[in-house]
Design a protein around this motif. Structure first.
Motif, PDB file in Angstrom:
ATOM      1  N   MET A  19       8.070  -2.756   8.059  1.00  0.00           N
ATOM      2  CA  MET A  19       6.796  -2.854   7.356  1.00  0.00           C
ATOM      3  C   MET A  19       5.744  -3.536   8.220  1.00  0.00           C
ATOM      4  SD  MET A  19       7.763  -3.734   3.370  1.00  0.00           S
ATOM      5  CE  MET A  19       6.007  -3.714   2.909  1.00  0.00           C
ATOM      6  N   ALA A  20       4.499  -3.071   8.085  1.00  0.00           N
ATOM      7  CA  ALA A  20       3.354  -3.685   8.765  1.00  0.00           C
ATOM      8  C   ALA A  20       2.126  -3.498   7.887  1.00  0.00           C
ATOM      9  CB  ALA A  20       3.131  -3.046  10.130  1.00  0.00           C
ATOM     10  N   ASP A  21       1.383  -4.571   7.678  1.00  0.00           N
ATOM     11  CA  ASP A  21       0.137  -4.517   6.884  1.00  0.00           C
ATOM     12  C   ASP A  21       0.344  -3.901   5.504  1.00  0.00           C
ATOM     13  OD1 ASP A  21      -1.214  -5.612   9.072  1.00  0.00           O
ATOM     14  OD2 ASP A  21      -1.623  -3.629   9.922  1.00  0.00           O
ATOM     15  N   GLY A  22       1.471  -4.231   4.869  1.00  0.00           N
ATOM     16  CA  GLY A  22       1.703  -3.774   3.505  1.00  0.00           C
ATOM     17  C   GLY A  22       2.168  -2.340   3.376  1.00  0.00           C
ATOM     18  N   ARG A  23       2.430  -1.689   4.510  1.00  0.00           N
ATOM     19  CA  ARG A  23       2.877  -0.292   4.492  1.00  0.00           C
ATOM     20  C   ARG A  23       4.254  -0.170   5.149  1.00  0.00           C
ATOM     21  NH1 ARG A  23      -2.631   0.550   6.032  1.00  0.00           N
ATOM     22  NH2 ARG A  23      -3.785   1.822   4.506  1.00  0.00           N
ATOM     23  N   ILE A  24       4.950   0.921   4.817  1.00  0.00           N
ATOM     24  CA  ILE A  24       6.143   1.264   5.578  1.00  0.00           C
ATOM     25  C   ILE A  24       5.680   2.009   6.824  1.00  0.00           C
ATOM     26  CG2 ILE A  24       8.254   2.657   5.635  1.00  0.00           C
ATOM     27  CD1 ILE A  24       8.634   2.051   2.690  1.00  0.00           C
ATOM     28  N   GLU A  25       5.799   1.351   7.953  1.00  0.00           N
ATOM     29  CA  GLU A  25       5.377   1.941   9.219  1.00  0.00           C
ATOM     30  C   GLU A  25       6.410   2.948   9.722  1.00  0.00           C
ATOM     31  OE1 GLU A  25       2.894   2.361  12.677  1.00  0.00           O
ATOM     32  OE2 GLU A  25       2.502   1.368  10.760  1.00  0.00           O
ATOM     33  N   GLU A  26       7.697   2.600   9.521  1.00  0.00           N
ATOM     34  CA  GLU A  26       8.756   3.492   9.991  1.00  0.00           C
ATOM     35  C   GLU A  26      10.047   3.185   9.242  1.00  0.00           C
ATOM     36  OE1 GLU A  26      10.585   5.153  14.242  1.00  0.00           O
ATOM     37  OE2 GLU A  26       8.920   3.733  14.227  1.00  0.00           O
ATOM     38  N   ARG A  50       0.829  -1.194   0.000  1.00  0.00           N
ATOM     39  CA  ARG A  50       0.000   0.000   0.000  1.00  0.00           C
ATOM     40  C   ARG A  50       0.871   1.255   0.000  1.00  0.00           C
ATOM     41  NH1 ARG A  50      -4.664  -1.732   4.392  1.00  0.00           N
ATOM     42  NH2 ARG A  50      -4.423  -3.965   4.145  1.00  0.00           N
ATOM     43  N   ASP A  51       0.951   1.894  -1.138  1.00  0.00           N
ATOM     44  CA  ASP A  51       1.582   3.215  -1.249  1.00  0.00           C
ATOM     45  C   ASP A  51       3.007   3.219  -0.676  1.00  0.00           C
ATOM     46  OD1 ASP A  51       1.465   5.825  -2.190  1.00  0.00           O
ATOM     47  OD2 ASP A  51       0.847   6.627  -0.252  1.00  0.00           O
ATOM     48  N   ILE A  52       3.848   2.357  -1.243  1.00  0.00           N
ATOM     49  CA  ILE A  52       5.235   2.225  -0.770  1.00  0.00           C
ATOM     50  C   ILE A  52       6.120   3.283  -1.438  1.00  0.00           C
ATOM     51  CG2 ILE A  52       7.261   0.718  -0.695  1.00  0.00           C
ATOM     52  CD1 ILE A  52       5.069  -0.342   1.083  1.00  0.00           C
ATOM     53  N   ASP A  53       6.874   4.013  -0.633  1.00  0.00           N
ATOM     54  CA  ASP A  53       7.804   5.037  -1.124  1.00  0.00           C
ATOM     55  C   ASP A  53       9.138   4.916  -0.407  1.00  0.00           C
ATOM     56  OD1 ASP A  53       6.502   7.144  -2.963  1.00  0.00           O
ATOM     57  OD2 ASP A  53       5.028   6.993  -1.358  1.00  0.00           O
ATOM     58  N   PHE A  54      10.211   4.729  -1.149  1.00  0.00           N
ATOM     59  CA  PHE A  54      11.564   4.859  -0.585  1.00  0.00           C
ATOM     60  C   PHE A  54      12.567   4.832  -1.730  1.00  0.00           C
ATOM     61  CE2 PHE A  54      11.105   0.301  -0.943  1.00  0.00           C
ATOM     62  CZ  PHE A  54      12.385  -0.199  -1.177  1.00  0.00           C
ATOM     63  N   SER A  55      13.793   5.197  -1.431  1.00  0.00           N
ATOM     64  CA  SER A  55      14.829   5.202  -2.462  1.00  0.00           C
ATOM     65  C   SER A  55      16.020   4.376  -2.000  1.00  0.00           C
ATOM     66  CB  SER A  55      15.264   6.627  -2.783  1.00  0.00           C
ATOM     67  OG  SER A  55      15.761   7.262  -1.625  1.00  0.00           O
ATOM     68  N   VAL A  56      16.814   3.933  -2.969  1.00  0.00           N
ATOM     69  CA  VAL A  56      18.032   3.162  -2.706  1.00  0.00           C
ATOM     70  C   VAL A  56      19.189   3.897  -3.364  1.00  0.00           C
ATOM     71  CG1 VAL A  56      19.209   0.942  -2.971  1.00  0.00           C
ATOM     72  CG2 VAL A  56      16.705   1.000  -2.716  1.00  0.00           C
ATOM     73  N   ASN A  57      20.152   4.320  -2.553  1.00  0.00           N
ATOM     74  CA  ASN A  57      21.323   5.032  -3.060  1.00  0.00           C
ATOM     75  C   ASN A  57      22.525   4.096  -3.138  1.00  0.00           C
ATOM     76  OD1 ASN A  57      20.016   7.649  -3.142  1.00  0.00           O
ATOM     77  ND2 ASN A  57      20.155   7.650  -0.910  1.00  0.00           N
ATOM     78  N   LYS A  58      23.467   4.454  -3.966  1.00  0.00           N
ATOM     79  CA  LYS A  58      24.678   3.654  -4.132  1.00  0.00           C
ATOM     80  C   LYS A  58      25.358   3.445  -2.773  1.00  0.00           C
ATOM     81  CE  LYS A  58      29.035   3.564  -6.734  1.00  0.00           C
ATOM     82  NZ  LYS A  58      28.838   2.194  -7.222  1.00  0.00           N
ATOM     83  N   GLY A  59      25.679   2.186  -2.461  1.00  0.00           N
ATOM     84  CA  GLY A  59      26.344   1.858  -1.205  1.00  0.00           C
ATOM     85  C   GLY A  59      25.418   1.619  -0.032  1.00  0.00           C
ATOM     86  N   ASP A  60      24.118   1.832  -0.227  1.00  0.00           N
ATOM     87  CA  ASP A  60      23.163   1.565   0.856  1.00  0.00           C
ATOM     88  C   ASP A  60      23.117   0.077   1.195  1.00  0.00           C
ATOM     89  OD1 ASP A  60      22.142   4.041   1.531  1.00  0.00           O
ATOM     90  OD2 ASP A  60      20.395   3.919   0.214  1.00  0.00           O
TER      91      ASP A  60
END
Length: 246
Positions: free
Chosen positions: A212-219, A21-31
């Motif tokens: 993640m919880a219930d298909g969302r990023i909680e924190e 559900r409405d997942i947003d995040f990014s992955v940077n080089k070296g993460d």
């Protein structure tokens, strides 16, 4: 920081069941990003969507700014750059260790057998499996199979490696050998997105943790923030059993 992947408003449904559900995040080089959460929270589905093994229902997956869901980049070439290590190893049972690490290079990257062999041997040595090149998967322990799977993924020269619970199918005594390889990879600057139940790895090796919880990023935050000062009561409750032992 150089952004490799950006996930925007990603949604995945199976029938009426909304798994992401409405997942947003990014992955940077070296993460090194660990994704944690209870079983059924959508972690593995998220990874499978990022690797195009599942079709996302909506949203965007941007690889260097190009949306793979909109067909702006070739799917096969994308998969070579965003590799995946599975919990069940997915080795070819009829091929020996060396051939398992060569076949993708030859068929997908169009390398010569000599070049593919040299690359395969290099990465098998890095994961401590060079002496097993003639063995078939059935002759290996679970930990050895997973180390071969990691070498196979690395041999494709990926920009990002996705790990889908890489230790969950292993006996407890074999977990450490795979985590040690992953820690070494993280130390080399390999960009990694890891779905895991290994809380110590998430705390000690990651630079970011997503709960993640219930298909969302909680924190989402640094390991220090999530493990020792979580903002969400759900994060705090989930981690309380681990932090009590630590």
């Amino acid at each position: 920081m150089s952004e490799i992947l950006k996930i925007e408003h990603l949604v995945k449904t199976f029938g009426t069941n909304e798994v992401l559900r409405d997942i947003d995040f990014s992955v940077n080089k070296g993460d090194v990003i660990s994704i944690i959460g209870a079983s059924g929270s959508g972690k593995s589905t998220l990874l499978r969507c990022i690797n195009m093994l599942e079709d996302a229902t909506g949203g965007k997956i941007l690889y260097h700014g190009k949306d793979i869901l909109a067909g702006e980049i070739n799917e096969d070439s994308y998969r070579t750059k965003v590799g995946m290590v599975f919990q069940s190893f997915n080795l070819f049972a009829n091929l020996n260790v060396l051939d398992n690490c060569m076949i993708g290079q030859i068929k997908v990257l169009k390398k010569s057998k000599e070049e593919a062999k040299a690359t395969a041997l290099e990465y098998l040595a890095k994961v401590g499996m060079a002496q097993y090149i003639e063995a078939k998967p059935r002759q290996l322990s679970g930990g050895q199979k997973q180390r071969v799977a990691i070498a196979r993924a690395l041999a494709m020269n990926p920009e990002v490696l996705l790990f889908d619970e890489p230790t969950s199918a292993l006996d407890p005594e074999m977990v450490g050998e795979v985590l040690d390889v992953m820690k070494i990879l993280a130390g080399t600057g390999m960009t990694m997105l890891v779905v895991t139940h290994e809380m110590a790895f998430a705390r000690d090796v990651s630079n970011r943790v997503i709960y993640m919880a219930d298909g969302r990023i909680e924190e989402e935050g640094s390991p220090k923030e999530l493990f020792y000062a979580p903002k969400s009561p759900r994060t705090k409750d989930f981690l309380s059993r681990f932090t009590a032992k630590a």
